[in-house]
Design an enzyme around this catalytic site. Sequence first.
Site, PDB file in Angstrom:
ATOM      1  N   ASP A  12     -10.724   2.154  -3.311  1.00 24.90           N
ATOM      2  CA  ASP A  12     -11.231   1.851  -1.970  1.00 24.90           C
ATOM      3  C   ASP A  12     -12.745   1.851  -1.941  1.00 24.90           C
ATOM      4  O   ASP A  12     -13.350   1.471  -0.951  1.00 24.90           O
ATOM      5  CB  ASP A  12     -10.739   2.913  -0.973  1.00 24.90           C
ATOM      6  CG  ASP A  12      -9.380   2.545  -0.405  1.00 24.90           C
ATOM      7  OD1 ASP A  12      -8.966   1.389  -0.563  1.00 24.90           O
ATOM      8  OD2 ASP A  12      -8.735   3.427   0.185  1.00 24.90           O
ATOM      9  N   ASP A  29       0.841  -1.204   0.000  1.00 26.98           N
ATOM     10  CA  ASP A  29       0.000   0.000   0.000  1.00 26.98           C
ATOM     11  C   ASP A  29       0.873   1.250   0.000  1.00 26.98           C
ATOM     12  O   ASP A  29       2.093   1.192   0.267  1.00 26.98           O
ATOM     13  CB  ASP A  29      -0.889  -0.044   1.250  1.00 26.98           C
ATOM     14  CG  ASP A  29      -2.173   0.765   1.099  1.00 26.98           C
ATOM     15  OD1 ASP A  29      -2.270   1.574   0.159  1.00 26.98           O
ATOM     16  OD2 ASP A  29      -3.072   0.587   1.941  1.00 26.98           O
TER      17      ASP A  29
HETATM   18  C1  DGJ Z   1      -5.815   1.969   1.956  1.00 28.21           C
HETATM   19  C2  DGJ Z   1      -6.194   0.756   1.151  1.00 28.21           C
HETATM   20  O1  DGJ Z   1      -6.650   1.145  -0.102  1.00 28.21           O
HETATM   21  C3  DGJ Z   1      -7.220  -0.050   1.932  1.00 28.21           C
HETATM   22  O2  DGJ Z   1      -7.651  -1.145   1.173  1.00 28.21           O
HETATM   23  C4  DGJ Z   1      -6.627  -0.496   3.226  1.00 28.21           C
HETATM   24  O3  DGJ Z   1      -5.562  -1.373   2.987  1.00 28.21           O
HETATM   25  C5  DGJ Z   1      -6.119   0.723   4.010  1.00 28.21           C
HETATM   26  N1  DGJ Z   1      -5.269   1.549   3.227  1.00 28.21           N
HETATM   27  C6  DGJ Z   1      -5.398   0.296   5.260  1.00 28.21           C
HETATM   28  O4  DGJ Z   1      -4.849   1.344   5.927  1.00 28.21           O
END
Ligand code: DGJ
Length: 694
Positions: free
Chosen positions: A515, A447
């Site tokens: 997300d 991430d």
């Molecule tokens: C952002 C990601 O896009 C989410 O899926 C998740 O992993 C969060 N970060 C966790 O902090």
Amino acid sequence: MAIIAQDHIYILETARTHYVLGVDENGFSRHLHWGKKCAPGDYEIPPAEDENSNHSACDAMQQEYTVFGGTMYRPSALKVTFADGCRELELDFFGASYTDDTLVLTFRDRFYPLEAALHYTVYEADDVIGRFVTLKNTGSQPVAVQAAASAEFTLPAREPYRFCNTNGAWGGENRRTDTQLDGGELVFESRKGTSGHTASPYFIAHRGAGEESGEVFGAVLAYSGNFKVQASRDLYGVTRVLLGMNDFDFRYDLAPGESLDTPPVFFARGEGFGGLSRTMHAFAVSHILPGHFAGRPLPVLYNSWEATGFDVSAQGQMRLAEIAAGLGVELFVMDDGWFGERHNDHAGLGDWTVNAQKFPNGLDELIGRVNALGMDFGIWVEPEMVNPDSDLFRAHPDWAYHYPHRRADELRNQLVLNMTRSDVQEYVFACVDRLLSAHNICYIKWDMNRPFSQTGAENLACPQSLWYRHTRAVYAIVDRLRKRHPHVQFESCASGGGRSDWGALMHFDEVWPSDNTDAVDRMQIQQGYSLFGPAKTMRAWVTDISPVGRPVSLDFRFAVAMQGALSLGGNLLNYDEAMLQTCRKYISLYKELRPLVQFGDLYRLRDARSGIAFNQYVRADKKESAAFLTAPYCGFYRKQEPLMFAGLDEETVYTFELFGKTYEKSGAYLMHAGIPVRLRGDSIFAVIHLRAAN
Ligand code: DGJ
């Protein structure tokens, strides 16, 4: 032979296209043609003449790679400053070398020690061409590179083109735009450090094309950092496009003897947007994705993020894993919150050791249970970041990008690590390597949750090269990790789809496109991603998020998520038996359809922006196909209408079920007459599995 060379003219030939360039008697690179094939002997280099004292030949010329200087006032692909302050480039042709499918044209400055080599690779059968540029300092003093595009394109004909790109946001990635360029310039770019959520590092140019009709020109930059797509239309009506690393705050000092390869660009022509997408999907799977998983179906994944947030524990994760395994999930992923003092987003990033309160018996207790349940285990990391409240930052406050006399902007309470430092690179590599070496982990979700700011990098003699060096460092670490742990799958995530470009696809196996897991929003996000992104690389979760006010059914959510690499992300502890049964049913159906979705040819039959999405995936031999219809709501006014299919064999008879009725129809009927349906009500969905009957 994919390359035909004749008298300083080079014809790059793919299945359907000629891309033709040449070098004129003045040593300029010249663009001659991009389009349908013509008789090779017909191509010639037109003379370049000054129009009048205001419009020079140089300014009007169609070049393969335009450099800054002289009487050229258009956007330039290359700009440098030499050690004595000269900012003019005068490239002259130095030589050509070619094989059956590669061409390199080398140019040298007439006085200064700079070499620019234009590289082309022709993927004849795939109908795709790749190109990049190598810059080399052949002298004894540094050369400052201030702009170095990967490619310049000239589009045929004089009429204005329309350019498809995206105008997205966090939670709304890949929202398509289509803008006509009559004159002046159009710029699509990122200045945030990653390719970002807003614009996309590609262009799709057309003059009124449709999904399956009309000529479409497309090129995609394989790079995850700041990029710039700059299209312009000049006074003669000629449309050009530059594609490459963004020149925003950019500089790269080439040391004596040093070379710089620009990120590659891949380009093709398509019949309609669909034609272009299918060519690029197939090419990405066969040539872009890292080898190991490219040809294999990706597993059904469960991710605990939306269920637990930061509140992870061994017991809680095991409870979820037990339910997930019973549904047919193949890979169980624990997201954020498992390490350091990571109880919320204020602390812990950088401290990549297992939190002992949450996992009193270590990580292996959970992994062992997950494996015993028949699933692989995966884990989340965000290695390029640090929270000021972390042991890492307390020990190395200078490891984040910073300026001594400037504040440090914190977004999500975190700072970006200076990945251009070798000690930071080693630390990041070692943390993830240790994790993978110590535990049976088969998947990493990498991430990256904030854009860059205060990009001071005291370690670099040329700090503005950080934009490029950071991205290269991430790629290099992932590549190194992959080499040591070839069985591990890597997913690229950056607050959703902030790094879901073709650069990521050269190093990661899949991406997290957003997300936003609201199935209705996803209809558009996924279709937008599919312009260049193959379905198998697109993780798609079924979650508990459903539109406020007019929620959609769980079946509907599956029908949307099954169109990528199906995953689950809801809180399974809250699911009753009927919901679990629904999950079981669709996961099992997905496993049947998975080869079609992940490796089939995609037809976007209805644009999600209309409120109804209809996508079909057809196996190469056309004997089997899966189609997904989703419409969150259709009004009473709707009349009976035909559902038209595509990509099938006209002669073959297909059997399938649709809305409870069994059909047996020829491909010709399905594609040209269609099946009449009446779409009314909420959460309309259909998962249609067509099979050849004869
Ligand atoms: C952002 C990601 O896009 C989410 O899926 C998740 O992993 C969060 N970060 C966790 O902090």
